[in-house]
Design an enzyme around this catalytic site. Sequence first.
Site, PDB file in Angstrom:
ATOM      1  N   TYR A  69       0.839  -1.195   0.000  1.00  0.00           N
ATOM      2  CA  TYR A  69       0.000   0.000   0.000  1.00  0.00           C
ATOM      3  C   TYR A  69       0.879   1.251   0.000  1.00  0.00           C
ATOM      4  CZ  TYR A  69      -2.726   3.876   1.511  1.00  0.00           C
ATOM      5  OH  TYR A  69      -3.262   5.125   1.577  1.00  0.00           O
TER       6      TYR A  69
ATOM      7  N   HIS B 142      -3.707   0.136   6.214  1.00  0.00           N
ATOM      8  CA  HIS B 142      -4.692  -0.148   5.170  1.00  0.00           C
ATOM      9  C   HIS B 142      -5.326  -1.521   5.342  1.00  0.00           C
ATOM     10  CE1 HIS B 142      -6.318   1.140   1.182  1.00  0.00           C
ATOM     11  NE2 HIS B 142      -6.078   2.308   1.742  1.00  0.00           N
TER      12      HIS B 142
HETATM   13 CO    CO Z   1      -6.209   4.867   4.988  1.00  0.00          CO
END
Ligand code: CO
Length: 434
Positions: A186, A243
């Site tokens: 991410y 995330h």
């Molecule tokens: Co976020």
Amino acid sequence: MNRRAFVLSGLSSVAYAAVPGNLKITAVKVIVTNPARAPLANYVLVKVETNQAGLWGWGDCTCTGSELGVAKFLEEHMAPGLMGRNPMRIEDLWQTLFFLPYYRSGSVHMSAISGIDMALWDIKGKVADLPVYELLGGRARERLLTYTTASGRDFHEVEENARKQMARGYKVIKVQVLTPGMESGYSVPQSDRQRAATQKAYEEGLPPSETWEPGAYVRTVPKLFDYLRKTLGDDIGLLHDVHERITPNQAVALAQDLEPYKLFYLEDPLPPEHLDTFRLIRQRASTPIAMGELYVGAWEGLNLIEEHLVDYVRNDLAHCGGITTGRKVATACEPKGILTAWHGPGNIAPISHMANAHVSLSVPNFGIEECEVNWPPAVHEVFSDMPTFADGYVNISDKPGLGVEVNETAAAKYPYLRRLRPTIRRADDTAWPY
Ligand code: CO
């Protein structure tokens, strides 16, 4: 009769007499545009027009991953419910649209409501000839502390990029590093091989696939913070976004492991459904927790606020119900001392960033503003105004309404671009949250 003449500023520049009680919505126009010509950058904009010449409002209904679904839903299922209604009655119209489809909530429905809500606040501000933050109680601060991202393939590259952002004035930086052995992650640079595979999938109109193993990731992140505290020192604010890519137990351990490094906050350590694990994190670690970008239904996340299991709320005002909901969420947080950090990535339109800023300027419990400030030239061509950056803070103008107009001719030059979000799979091919 409260008949006063107002002069609209901005692109419209039309003098008109607005009688709030006589206003009616005459058209709801939906525009899908991707001026950046980039993945995750299709914007779904809504223009609410009125029977008053030159008076309209702009909102952002962008929901990345469902853009065309939102556009069609707006046109077919929301717009008819607004026709002929008075745009000044924001709360009434919000409730009307919420109950209209019967099977309610969810990202598509709530993104549609969010954009219309922004457009109605834009209209109200233009009628009052005041910026929206004035209608919300006025400025509670002069400027908004903001942050940006520094990422890299290794610790040294993250450090170098963080130093560049510190030189620009940033006082808080989100740091993300590629996990050793992974091709992607991410908010980190991809390997050359992953980038080629992603590009191929885009060209075929299919979602790219990425492989992810959380074990190596949770071992790497505390080492990154140890390295950055040694090289950058203690003064710079550092935060990190998980995330939701780890297991509940890993989230507890990570929050504990990160305690010595005094994070500004740890974002999205868990999927929003894991209420029990938020309690565990709270009992075992003092690392500040930020959560909320996936909350779209009415009162989703309220348990986390009531039990004070988070320190920052990150609801996305483009997905959770607009300015009206954002203001209510902030009020729910106020007695706990929970601060706002509205979700503000580049994959929501500048209209949302303006809406975020109006709420952030006016609530007492503002924390930090996630705000894109490096838009490509084509985005500036479409949107007249967006928050401006200086010395680690963002600010907005005092134009009436939200303060941003859309150049529809320019927007039409940049149509929808099919670039699907990736699917994330474990090494054994199990589907995994992104
Ligand atoms: Co976020």
